[in-house]
Design an enzyme around this catalytic site. Structure first.
Site, PDB file in Angstrom:
ATOM      1  N   GLU A 281     -49.981  51.091 -54.599  1.00  0.00           N
ATOM      2  CA  GLU A 281     -51.525  52.177 -54.746  1.00  0.00           C
ATOM      3  C   GLU A 281     -50.803  53.056 -55.413  1.00  0.00           C
ATOM      4  OE1 GLU A 281     -55.482  53.347 -52.472  1.00  0.00           O
ATOM      5  OE2 GLU A 281     -53.522  52.369 -52.149  1.00  0.00           O
ATOM      6  N   LYS A 348     -60.760  47.873 -55.552  1.00  0.00           N
ATOM      7  CA  LYS A 348     -60.946  48.469 -54.222  1.00  0.00           C
ATOM      8  C   LYS A 348     -61.983  47.923 -53.745  1.00  0.00           C
ATOM      9  CE  LYS A 348     -58.961  51.521 -50.744  1.00  0.00           C
ATOM     10  NZ  LYS A 348     -58.432  52.328 -50.916  1.00  0.00           N
ATOM     11  N   CYS A 398     -54.952  49.346 -49.377  1.00  0.00           N
ATOM     12  CA  CYS A 398     -54.769  50.491 -48.418  1.00  0.00           C
ATOM     13  C   CYS A 398     -55.572  50.561 -47.246  1.00  0.00           C
ATOM     14  CB  CYS A 398     -55.050  51.801 -48.629  1.00  0.00           C
ATOM     15  SG  CYS A 398     -54.552  53.144 -47.914  1.00  0.00           S
TER      16      CYS A 398
END
Length: 531
Positions: A281, A348, A398
């Site tokens: 990321e 995301k 994440c």
């Protein structure tokens, strides 16, 4: 037991619970934490624990737990951030404490059928814990699943349960066994010595052990049918802190350099040619879709390696400051001029409140100038699956790995590898990265899938479907993790059951509380009639 003593033990239970997670990582302390909390929430002698007292005790335990678990939240923005988060999260434990006091008061009242009622109370407490763990993982603003009981069990014997019922079953089992220990201690300490009732509680750990054995022996998705050569790149960052985004060019250059050195080794024959190359990321927050130099550099490396590179980047939406936190499958060999080198993409979906976006932005920015550093990201709407090099990959960027659906959905749709691109640079050398590693290990067992963590600054890792870490980088150092992973066998009972185990465990808690409330009213009515 005096209230101050109960408060001290409640605080101790929070500390024990925190110790089950990295950096301490003693899985068994979670069992003791639940046991201690059950003891302090239970009536003793003539002392009855009211719901409001239970709420105070639960809040105390929760506050200590979260203050010890997530101090890294305020690392660069100030301690008030971790205090604020801990205070909010402790409210969920307050609700747990209030309900548990009612359940235990009804379930441990002396009577002829104390044994079955004690077992019912234990299961009720576990279900009530599961309910509030689910609530805080879902609401508000998407919830905060960090610190779920299951995520502290990556090295514990209950981990195989994840393949049967996912993290909800693991958490329910931890809470059940811990509550059974606490209730057994209470029963054995009574003057009337109901040893038989306490012994009956052995059914809880025995059934749990049986489920663990079933999980360990049960067939999963199938035998692997192929292997994939992967390379996880950790480029590192120039310096720590919240100014990470000001280092965009340097971070990109770091990942280009480390990948180029890896390409040299491949061309020299010292490393096997990869099928996939994973960047983390934020590896290229200079959008390669808008920056021609970045695009040309990534394309050149993809062609050298004859493999797609998965690139973490930030893509503006064109609506003000809004952007997507995206993961691109960048294949420099693509010959479709309309498609370009980007052959797939995941935006995301589970974005972090107060970090990647800011609820109540205007009033909070007016009160706290530091709030202006929060991002303007908006969630994507995909299915967490991308295809790269002919392999379907799950992507949980994440914070997403903490959410059950973010790991389950892609595997249920055919993903054979779960990738966790992450940027932990803004949290320094805190335990955050190791807590995330533990979550990823649980996800690997939960869905019998290899997990690849690509981090900007560490810890990057290659995790087998059994949850073992096959390769791991250090923190804040460049690294390449080249590995061969087996694919074709992903998927478990937990994958197929989806949210059913969570629903069942929550229902047990609701039923237990309803039963306890009814029994409490009946007992009060009986006493009134006797008078």
């Amino acid at each position: 037991m005096p209230l101050l003593t109960r408060l001290a033990f409640a605080a101790a239970s929070g500390a024990l619970l925190a110790a089950s997670f990295p950096p301490v990582g003693l899985w068994w302390t979670a069992l003791l934490a639940i046991a201690v909390l059950v003891v302090v929430l239970s009536p003793s002698g003539d002392t009855t624990i009211r719901a409001r007292t239970g709420a105070l005790l639960g809040f105390t335990s929760g506050l200590v737990f979260f203050l010890l678990l997530v101090p890294w939240v305020g690392l660069y923005v100030g301690a008030y951030a971790s205090w604020g988060l801990s205070l909010v999260e402790a409210l969920y434990l307050a609700a747990f404490g209030a309900g548990t006091a009612v359940i235990l008061r009804a379930g441990l009242d002396p009577g002829a059928h104390l044994g079955p009622r004690a077992v019912g109370a234990v299961l009720g407490v576990a279900g009530w814990w599961s309910l509030w763990e689910w609530v805080r993982s879902s609401w508000p603003w998407g919830g905060f699943p960090w610190g779920r009981l299951a995520f502290g069990q990556a090295d514990g014997p209950l981990l195989p349960l994840a393949s049967l019922g996912g993290t909800p079953l693991v958490g329910f089992a931890v809470a059940s066994v811990g509550a059974a220990i606490g209730v057994a201690v209470l029963l054995l300490a009574r003057r009337d010595r109901p040893v038989r009732a306490a012994t009956g509680l052995l059914t809880v750990p025995l059934v749990t052990a049986g489920l663990v054995a079933v999980a360990a022996l049960a067939p999963t998705g199938g035998e692997p049918t192929d292997t994939v050569e992967v390379a996880v790149i950790q480029g590192n960052v120039p310096r720590l802190g919240l100014d990470f985004n000001a280092q965009r060019r340097a971070v990109l250059e770091n990942h280009l350099r480390v990948t180029a050195e890896y390409a040299d080794d491949v061309e020299a024959g010292t490393e096997a040619p990869p099928d996939l190359v994973l960047w983390p990321e934020n590896a290229s927050d200079i959008s390669p879709l808008a920056d021609r130099l970045a695009a040309a550099q990534i394309t050149a490396l993809s062609r050298r390696l004859e493999a797609p590179i998965l690139v973490g980047t930030v893509l503006p939406t064109g609506e003000g400051r809004e952007a997507h936190n995206s993961y691109l499958v960048w294949d420099g060999r693509s010959s479709d001029p309309a498609e370009g080198p980007v052959v797939d993409r995941h935006d995301k979906k589970y974005i972090q409140p107060f970090g990647e976006w800011l609820p109540l932005r205007e009033p909070l920015e007016a009160l706290f100038p530091i709030a202006r550093t929060a991002g303007h990201f908006i969630p994507g709407d995909g299915d967490h699956v991308v295809t790269a090099g002919g392999v379907d990959l799950g992507v949980a960027i994440c914070f997403e790995v903490a959410f059950d659906a973010a790991a389950r959905e892609p595997v249920s749709r055919g993903a054979q590898i779960l990738t966790v691109p992450t940027n932990n640079a803004t949290f320094g050398r805190s335990p955050m990265t190791y807590q995330q590693l533990a979550m990823s290990r649980v996800r690997a067992v939960e869905h019998d899938v290899p997990v690849l963590i690509a981090a900007t600054s560490g810890v990057s890792a290659v995790i087998g479907p059994d949850g073992d870490v096959r390769a791991e980088s250090g923190i804040f150092e460049p690294a390449v993790l080249a590995a061969q992973v087996e694919v074709g066998g992903a998927g478990t009972m937990a994958t197929r059951l989806g949210g059913i185990p969570q629903a069942v465990s929550c229902l047990i808690g609701l039923v237990a509380l309803a039963w306890a409330l009814v029994r409490t009213r009946q007992r009060a009515a009986t006493r009134t009639e006797e008078k």
